[in-house]
Design a protein around this motif. Sequence first.
Motif, mmCIF file in Angstrom:
data_model
loop_
_atom_site.group_PDB
_atom_site.id
_atom_site.type_symbol
_atom_site.label_atom_id
_atom_site.label_comp_id
_atom_site.label_asym_id
_atom_site.label_seq_id
_atom_site.Cartn_x
_atom_site.Cartn_y
_atom_site.Cartn_z
ATOM 1 N N ASP A 51 56.566 29.727 26.477
ATOM 2 C CA ASP A 51 55.734 29.510 25.296
ATOM 3 C C ASP A 51 54.272 29.879 25.518
ATOM 4 O O ASP A 51 53.478 29.850 24.567
ATOM 5 N N ALA A 52 53.906 30.203 26.750
ATOM 6 C CA ALA A 52 52.496 30.479 27.045
ATOM 7 C C ALA A 52 51.961 31.649 26.245
ATOM 8 O O ALA A 52 50.778 31.704 25.906
ATOM 9 N N GLN A 100 46.503 32.584 31.005
ATOM 10 C CA GLN A 100 47.456 32.562 29.897
ATOM 11 C C GLN A 100 47.380 33.852 29.091
ATOM 12 O O GLN A 100 48.396 34.351 28.594
ATOM 13 N N ASP A 105 43.398 22.056 36.234
ATOM 14 C CA ASP A 105 43.170 21.663 34.851
ATOM 15 C C ASP A 105 41.949 22.330 34.229
ATOM 16 O O ASP A 105 41.552 21.959 33.123
ATOM 17 N N GLU A 156 53.520 25.090 33.522
ATOM 18 C CA GLU A 156 54.384 25.473 32.403
ATOM 19 C C GLU A 156 53.549 25.944 31.214
ATOM 20 O O GLU A 156 53.890 26.922 30.539
ATOM 21 N N ALA A 157 52.433 25.283 30.978
ATOM 22 C CA ALA A 157 51.597 25.628 29.830
ATOM 23 C C ALA A 157 50.997 27.021 29.956
ATOM 24 O O ALA A 157 50.749 27.689 28.949
ATOM 25 N N ARG A 158 50.770 27.475 31.186
ATOM 26 C CA ARG A 158 50.114 28.760 31.406
ATOM 27 C C ARG A 158 51.070 29.894 31.736
ATOM 28 O O ARG A 158 50.757 31.057 31.495
ATOM 29 N N ASP A 194 53.606 20.395 34.287
ATOM 30 C CA ASP A 194 53.179 20.792 32.946
ATOM 31 C C ASP A 194 51.989 21.739 32.980
ATOM 32 O O ASP A 194 51.877 22.630 32.129
ATOM 33 N N SER A 195 51.091 21.557 33.951
ATOM 34 C CA SER A 195 49.906 22.410 34.030
ATOM 35 C C SER A 195 50.282 23.860 34.279
ATOM 36 O O SER A 195 49.594 24.779 33.805
#
Length: 419
Positions: free
Chosen positions: A63-64, A245, A236, A57-59, A54-55
């Motif tokens: 959807d980033a 991002q 993180d 995927e978020a960046r 997830d760390s």
Amino acid sequence: MQWLDLLARAPPWQSDADRRPALQDPRRDGSLKRKGHPQVALWINDTPRDDWPDSLEARFGLDAVKAPRRLLEACPVDAETPLIQLNGLASRLGVRRIWWKDESARMRLTSFKALGGVFAVARLLERRVAAALKSDPEPQALIGGAASSIAEDMTVTTATDGNHGLSVAAGAAIFKMKCVIFVHSRVEPHRIKRLEAKGAEVRVVPGVFDDAVAEAQRVAEREGWHLIADTSESLDDLASGDVVQGYSVLADELDRQLGEVGAEPSHVFCQAGVGGMAAAVIAGLKARREDDAPLGICVEPEAAPALFASLQAGRPQRAEDVGGSVMDMLDCHAPSRLAFEALARCAHAFMTVSDADAAKAVKLLAEGHDEDPVIETSATAAAGLAGLVALLRDEELRKKAGLGAGSEIVLIGTEGAAG
């Protein structure tokens, strides 16, 4: 009130819609340093991984780009940078096509770094305002009122070779924050003057970029300042994640521009310092194009092989300082952990090039082959082209990288000629 001042949109370069030929997957284990060309080392990543926590995927995921786009859409003028097709250079080098993504005018800060530091500063303020008001502010609400009262008591800081610090300083100036930038002793005076012109206090640290990083972190912790680093040992770390991002806008733009001309490039060459841009572009194209994504090749100076050495070792580590590189924005000796983890999963190869190769690449771009535009740029921005040329001139290296007459190459012109 507008809080960003972007250039007018430049028209995308038009091209025919020919598609790339099928390529043989050249993945092999081991690295190769060619006799006769000792300055070029190539390592093929034969163990890419499918796990994507997830760390990451978020960046780097699809959807980033939403958060940085949301802030950019609040600007009266939201400009993309041009994608230029260099047919003459492609013909000279013996490949099918070359595209140059020109970041030299990004947000008038002359490099892609404008997408990271400004966004991370904005996100920092957005979170502080949301906590104070108990609701998420609209982008326009980050100027004036309660936001200004909060911002004027904040100090942001970072370490830089020049471009990232300029972006952080610009963000601080927009929101009326205090800003302290740490640079190392090799940073050119003109880059320091640009930082000061944005209102930043500049402190010079003995040593190299990584020493400035450590000092910025130490002082930020002591003073209670907000560190907006473009590199971190932690997956993180909120601010360095925001910086990377922000670069997702570059990947998103590039993918769309390539799609507009029906292009399916075979390779993307990304120069790397701590690795944030390379990770954003290679992982971003992988997320968007999946199995049709171009093979990502990371190019570093032989004097600062942060990713090259770390990927071979299987863990992030600091490379030895051997005196600096003409590719000064890439003179970094330890990778960002976030970039390392992303590139270990999706980059095809890592390589190093010499200062001499970078200088030759600058000259190639300035020659304007056939009807190509003349491109005046720095050794840092030309590093990806230097890597391409170095691989093409050696048959064994060329085969290992999967390059041939049918190859279609994307290069990232990361900054302008003056840096």
